[in-house]
Every structure is written in C-alpha cells, then in structure tokens.
Design a protein around this motif. Structure first.
Motif, mmCIF file in Angstrom:
data_model
loop_
_atom_site.group_PDB
_atom_site.id
_atom_site.type_symbol
_atom_site.label_atom_id
_atom_site.label_comp_id
_atom_site.label_asym_id
_atom_site.label_seq_id
_atom_site.Cartn_x
_atom_site.Cartn_y
_atom_site.Cartn_z
ATOM 1 N N GLU A 32 0.809 -1.176 -0.070
ATOM 2 C CA GLU A 32 0.017 -0.142 0.000
ATOM 3 C C GLU A 32 0.936 1.097 0.016
ATOM 4 N N LYS B 279 2.711 -4.629 -6.716
ATOM 5 C CA LYS B 279 2.543 -6.160 -6.261
ATOM 6 C C LYS B 279 3.936 -6.796 -6.781
ATOM 7 N N ARG C 261 2.562 1.646 -3.449
ATOM 8 C CA ARG C 261 1.625 2.117 -4.388
ATOM 9 C C ARG C 261 1.457 3.669 -4.121
ATOM 10 N N LYS D 208 2.207 5.942 -7.594
ATOM 11 C CA LYS D 208 1.024 6.352 -7.932
ATOM 12 C C LYS D 208 1.004 7.004 -9.417
ATOM 13 N N ASN E 158 -0.149 -0.279 -10.035
ATOM 14 C CA ASN E 158 -0.898 -1.354 -9.114
ATOM 15 C C ASN E 158 -0.035 -2.717 -9.330
ATOM 16 N N THR E 159 -0.092 -2.858 -10.541
ATOM 17 C CA THR E 159 0.445 -4.207 -10.781
ATOM 18 C C THR E 159 1.868 -4.149 -10.350
#
Length: 235
Positions: free
Chosen positions: A70, A87, A73, A77, A83-84
């Motif tokens: 989180e 991860k 991100r 951003k 997002n990918t």
C-alpha cells in the motif's frame, strides 16, 4: 551493414558520448532492479521523480517488504500500471530475501524467475549493475536496429540475437546504452533528426529528414507515358 561499417557506427557513437549509461537513478543493484521494473511503459524521468523519495528510505529488499504494498503504491502512483508494478516489486523483494539472501542474483535465469522481471530487465541489470556484455532491446533499440539496418529483426529477441553476433569489441558493454540514447534523442520515432546524426551516412534509412525550416525534397512522380484516350466520333 558490413563489419567495417558496424565498427565505424559504434566508433562514432562512442566518440560522441564516451561514457553512456542508463538515465534511471539508483543507488545499488536492488534499486536499479526496482527502477527498471517500474520503467516498463513509463519514461525514465517519471520513474526518477517517483523513486527519489522512495530510495532515500528503501535501498534493500527487506526494507521494501517492510514498507508494504500500500505504501509503495502511494510512492509510485504517478507511474503507469502502478498497481501491478507495486505487487511485483513487493513479490520480487520477498523472493530476494527468501531465495537469495537479500542480494540481486547475477544470472539471467535467476533474474527472470523474479516476479515482473523479463529478459530486457534482466539484461539491463546484468549490464549496468554487473558489467556484463548484454543487449537490452527496448523500443528505442528495436527502432534503431531496424531503421538503420544495423540489426534488423521482427522481434526484440531477433534484434538482440543480431546485436550479439555483430557488435565488436571494445563496444559490446556499452552498445545498448548508445543505441537507447541515440534512439531517444536523435533517431526519434516520428521525426528522426538525421541532419545532426553522426552515423547518417552509414544508415540505410532513405527519407533523411532535413534541418528545421528546410523542406524535404521528394522525387518527382513519374507520369504514365500512356497517351490520353480520345473520343471517336461515329456516324
């Protein structure tokens, strides 16, 4: 290109830029790996802006895992597909801690086994972090290889294989950096700046672009020699 032309091609690029390197900012092999993963479908400049504050507090895989997805991100951003990518960066950091003692591996196979790491990323890390003679083919290298006739190929792998076979010493280690920078700043996608290109006379690209303000001369169209049809009166 012939062997002597390939040598001259890189000799000129080397003379024009003796110390080429990636424009991605990093502090060690791990942060370089992260930056390259984040740079997919994004500009180096945008990655640098996002990563400067990140790399002030995160420089090792365990620190990235502790930061968490989180928070990562939130740092990235502004980068496409964040997002990918977040991860993948957390997952590859976990893999580095679990399988490699927190160190970035030095083989292509081990690098490509990490989440989010493809052949191009592995080649960049091997070359830039560890000095290996690899040829990372991004969109710029692919374009320059095909447009100039240096290393034509229908796929990045084909261009890489061609470069592997033709690039001579002492240019092999820095070759992909010269090609990337040449494609980014001179041999641009839409309007290549042929008028200031140091290898223009070696290049197979025919419609060389003229300096700004100068019209490009086009060959006159050849009109058909067939005579005009004539109406024949009847009756």
């Amino acid at each position: 290109m012939k062997k002597d032309e390939v040598f001259e091609f890189f000799r000129r690029l080397a003379e024009d830029n003796p110390s080429p390197t990636t424009e991605l900012e990093s502090v060690n092999p791990f942060t370089l790996l992260v930056a390259v993963v984040l740079s997919a479908q994004a500009t180096d400049a945008s990655v640098n802006v996002a990563c400067r504050p990140l790399f002030k507090k995160v420089t090792a895989p365990q620190q990235m895992v502790d930061l968490g997805e989180e928070a990562l991100r939130d740092h990235i951003k502004t980068i496409g597909l964040f997002n990918t990518k977040a991860k993948n960066v957390i997952a590859l950091s976990q893999a580095l801690v679990r399988d490699h003692g927190g160190e970035v591996p030095r083989t292509r196979e081990e690098l490509q086994a990490l989440p989010g790491v493809g052949r191009k990323t592995a080649n960049v890390v091997l070359n830039t972090a560890f000095g290996e003679e690899t040829f990372a083919v991004d969109t710029h290298v692919f374009r320059v290889g095909n447009r100039t006739g240096l290393a034509p190929g229908k796929t990045p792998d084909a261009v890489e294989a061609k470069l592997e076979g033709i690039v001579p010493q002492p240019f092999r280690r820095d070759a992909h950096h010269w090609l990337i920078l040449h494609g980014r700043y001179t041999c641009k996608a839409r309007t290549p700046e042929c008028w200031r290109c140091v290898v223009a006379d070696l290049c197979r690209y025919k419609p060389k672009t003229p300096p700004p303000g100068e019209k490009q001369t086009k060959p006159k169209s050849v009109r058909s020699a067939r005579p005009k049809s004539s109406k024949v009166r009847t009756g």
